[in-house]
Scaffold this active site. Sequence first.
Site, PDB file in Angstrom:
ATOM      1  N   GLU A 111       0.830  -1.207   0.000  1.00 30.86           N
ATOM      2  CA  GLU A 111       0.000   0.000   0.000  1.00 30.86           C
ATOM      3  C   GLU A 111       0.859   1.249   0.000  1.00 30.86           C
ATOM      4  O   GLU A 111       1.960   1.246   0.548  1.00 30.86           O
ATOM      5  CB  GLU A 111      -0.806   0.057   1.305  1.00 30.86           C
ATOM      6  CG  GLU A 111      -1.809  -1.018   1.444  1.00 30.86           C
ATOM      7  CD  GLU A 111      -2.591  -0.894   2.746  1.00 30.86           C
ATOM      8  OE1 GLU A 111      -3.332  -1.804   3.053  1.00 30.86           O
ATOM      9  OE2 GLU A 111      -2.431   0.121   3.451  1.00 30.86           O
ATOM     10  N   CYS A 148       4.561  -7.078   8.459  1.00 31.19           N
ATOM     11  CA  CYS A 148       5.509  -6.554   9.444  1.00 31.19           C
ATOM     12  C   CYS A 148       5.691  -7.584  10.546  1.00 31.19           C
ATOM     13  O   CYS A 148       4.741  -8.233  10.970  1.00 31.19           O
ATOM     14  CB  CYS A 148       5.002  -5.243  10.039  1.00 31.19           C
ATOM     15  SG  CYS A 148       6.200  -4.520  11.197  1.00 31.19           S
ATOM     16  N   CYS A 189       2.746  -4.991  16.533  1.00 31.96           N
ATOM     17  CA  CYS A 189       2.098  -4.066  17.469  1.00 31.96           C
ATOM     18  C   CYS A 189       0.611  -4.424  17.531  1.00 31.96           C
ATOM     19  O   CYS A 189      -0.006  -4.704  16.499  1.00 31.96           O
ATOM     20  CB  CYS A 189       2.283  -2.617  17.020  1.00 31.96           C
ATOM     21  SG  CYS A 189       4.026  -2.182  16.874  1.00 31.96           S
ATOM     22  N   CYS A 234      -2.142  -2.680  15.185  1.00 30.62           N
ATOM     23  CA  CYS A 234      -1.803  -2.343  13.797  1.00 30.62           C
ATOM     24  C   CYS A 234      -2.174  -3.454  12.821  1.00 30.62           C
ATOM     25  O   CYS A 234      -1.878  -4.626  13.054  1.00 30.62           O
ATOM     26  CB  CYS A 234      -0.301  -2.056  13.726  1.00 30.62           C
ATOM     27  SG  CYS A 234       0.300  -1.788  12.047  1.00 30.62           S
ATOM     28  N   CYS A 269      -2.068   2.007   8.191  1.00 31.34           N
ATOM     29  CA  CYS A 269      -1.296   1.167   7.277  1.00 31.34           C
ATOM     30  C   CYS A 269      -1.718  -0.297   7.353  1.00 31.34           C
ATOM     31  O   CYS A 269      -2.035  -0.815   8.397  1.00 31.34           O
ATOM     32  CB  CYS A 269       0.196   1.308   7.584  1.00 31.34           C
ATOM     33  SG  CYS A 269       0.664   0.776   9.232  1.00 31.34           S
TER      34      CYS A 269
HETATM   35  N1  SAH Z   1       6.749   0.476  11.442  1.00 30.00           N
HETATM   36  C1  SAH Z   1       6.929   1.863  11.500  1.00 30.00           C
HETATM   37  C2  SAH Z   1       6.332   2.623  10.330  1.00 30.00           C
HETATM   38  C3  SAH Z   1       5.028   2.147   9.808  1.00 30.00           C
HETATM   39  S1  SAH Z   1       3.646   2.356  10.889  1.00 30.00           S
HETATM   40  C4  SAH Z   1       6.404   2.407  12.804  1.00 30.00           C
HETATM   41  O1  SAH Z   1       5.766   1.662  13.533  1.00 30.00           O
HETATM   42  O2  SAH Z   1       6.693   3.569  13.095  1.00 30.00           O
HETATM   43  C5  SAH Z   1       3.341   4.101  10.733  1.00 30.00           C
HETATM   44  C6  SAH Z   1       2.587   4.680  11.894  1.00 30.00           C
HETATM   45  O3  SAH Z   1       1.205   4.299  11.855  1.00 30.00           O
HETATM   46  C7  SAH Z   1       3.123   4.246  13.237  1.00 30.00           C
HETATM   47  O4  SAH Z   1       3.256   5.364  14.099  1.00 30.00           O
HETATM   48  C8  SAH Z   1       2.061   3.304  13.701  1.00 30.00           C
HETATM   49  O5  SAH Z   1       2.088   3.131  15.065  1.00 30.00           O
HETATM   50  C9  SAH Z   1       0.820   3.976  13.174  1.00 30.00           C
HETATM   51  N2  SAH Z   1      -0.377   3.134  13.161  1.00 30.00           N
HETATM   52  C10 SAH Z   1      -0.460   1.803  12.986  1.00 30.00           C
HETATM   53  N3  SAH Z   1      -1.743   1.406  13.053  1.00 30.00           N
HETATM   54  C11 SAH Z   1      -2.474   2.509  13.293  1.00 30.00           C
HETATM   55  C12 SAH Z   1      -3.861   2.744  13.473  1.00 30.00           C
HETATM   56  N4  SAH Z   1      -4.741   1.755  13.409  1.00 30.00           N
HETATM   57  N5  SAH Z   1      -4.264   4.019  13.691  1.00 30.00           N
HETATM   58  C13 SAH Z   1      -3.374   5.043  13.712  1.00 30.00           C
HETATM   59  N6  SAH Z   1      -2.060   4.882  13.556  1.00 30.00           N
HETATM   60  C14 SAH Z   1      -1.614   3.626  13.346  1.00 30.00           C
HETATM   61 FE1  SF4 Z   2       4.967  -2.904  12.252  1.00 25.62          FE
HETATM   62 FE2  SF4 Z   2       2.613  -1.717  12.479  1.00 25.62          FE
HETATM   63 FE3  SF4 Z   2       4.204  -1.924  14.600  1.00 25.62          FE
HETATM   64 FE4  SF4 Z   2       4.876  -0.235  12.606  1.00 25.62          FE
HETATM   65  S1  SF4 Z   2       3.080  -0.088  13.955  1.00 25.62           S
HETATM   66  S2  SF4 Z   2       6.201  -1.734  13.683  1.00 25.62           S
HETATM   67  S3  SF4 Z   2       4.075  -1.393  10.840  1.00 25.62           S
HETATM   68  S4  SF4 Z   2       3.248  -3.642  13.482  1.00 25.62           S
END
Ligand code: SAH
Ligand code: SF4
Length: 375
Positions: free
Chosen positions: A98, A126, A130, A133, A360
């Site tokens: 994406e 990934c 988290c 996510c 994402c």
């Molecule tokens: N892996 C990296 C970059 C990709 S995620 C990271 O974690 O920073 C990019 C951002 O989107 C991160 O700050 C992540 O915590 C946030 N994110 C993931 N899922 C989300 C959600 N459902 N709502 C809002 N932000 C989210």
């Molecule tokens: Fe991976 Fe999503 Fe955590 Fe970023 S926020 S490290 S994309 S699992």
Amino acid sequence: MEATEATALPDVKSLSMDELTARFNELELPSYRVTQVLEWLYRRRATGWAAMTNLPKTLRESLAGHFNFFVPALVACQGEWGGTQKFLWRLADGNLIECVLLPANPGIYGEGSDRHTLCVSTQVGCAYGCKFCASGLEGWKRNLTAGEIVEQILSIERWVASQLAPASPPAKPDRYIDNLVIMGMGEPLANFGALMKALSILNAPWGGGIGARKITISTSGLAPQIRQLAAEPAQFRLAVSLHGATDEVRDRIMPVNRKYPLRELEAACQEYVRLKGKMISLEYILIAGVNDSLSQAKPLAELARRLHAKINLIPYNRVDGLAWERPAESAQEAFLDSLLQNQALATLRREKGHDIDAACGQLRLKTERAARAGV
Ligand code: SAH
Ligand code: SF4
């Protein structure tokens, strides 16, 4: 057989100018051919060798036999032109990635006003898992190559050009995307080599020509790689996904915190700030009942002050299949007020992408699940 051979060829968009020049030397091609090809790749966004009409046909055919040239296929686009738009692309091996095109948004990342910002993916899935996510829900599949990272910008620009002038190729081969946020699917710093290569291509005057200061890399907190990034010469911006101001909260939602707890993460960030002399951002998604208690605001403000960092509060975007929710607007504002009262630099993003699964990994997850269900 042919496919195996093709994939073994070097990907032309993963090569630096020096590497391309070396290959062209081996093929006994003059250096002006390198200049021509780079112009076609990064200015004119050619979709294949055949398009490079100022190169002799025999040369184009020969180059096709020496280099891999891949352009992803658009699978889906969500959102309205001028607003947040999300794109799903299919790679050569069928994997989906994406990227998100964000509307002009004054000063969230970078200096001044961000004009055309693209949020780019670095991995398929990934590994960091988290809890909130979508990208991590089904694990990690593979790293993207440098060329696949670079192509996201080129593909979006081709798409934009086709929207602006559907019947004709772009008259002005200028850059449309002028800001990058490496915040799509995947953990960028876990694909460090390919990311640095891609960003050097996107940054180079012969390549993307996008200034390093216009490129923000987001990480969930890989402390050793933050130090590695600090040692790189380029002045990329760093955003750290904090989402919790104590180990207790962070441990609950981000498994990476067990490996690199806050003390270690903070030390790596201090080093980054010291070596780069640049302000970093702390990303903090507000999740109701998880990390939005005012008891988090004080340690968060203190951490930001120690790091001279600014805090970006982002209301959580719901993910299908997960129970997490964003707090009420009043609770979001109260959290912001508390940060400001504690003398932190902080902003609250009034999220624009909520309606199109902007977080994402969501569009990919939905598409793959639908495909498995035979929808
Ligand atoms: N892996 C990296 C970059 C990709 S995620 C990271 O974690 O920073 C990019 C951002 O989107 C991160 O700050 C992540 O915590 C946030 N994110 C993931 N899922 C989300 C959600 N459902 N709502 C809002 N932000 C989210
Ligand atoms: Fe991976 Fe999503 Fe955590 Fe970023 S926020 S490290 S994309 S699992």
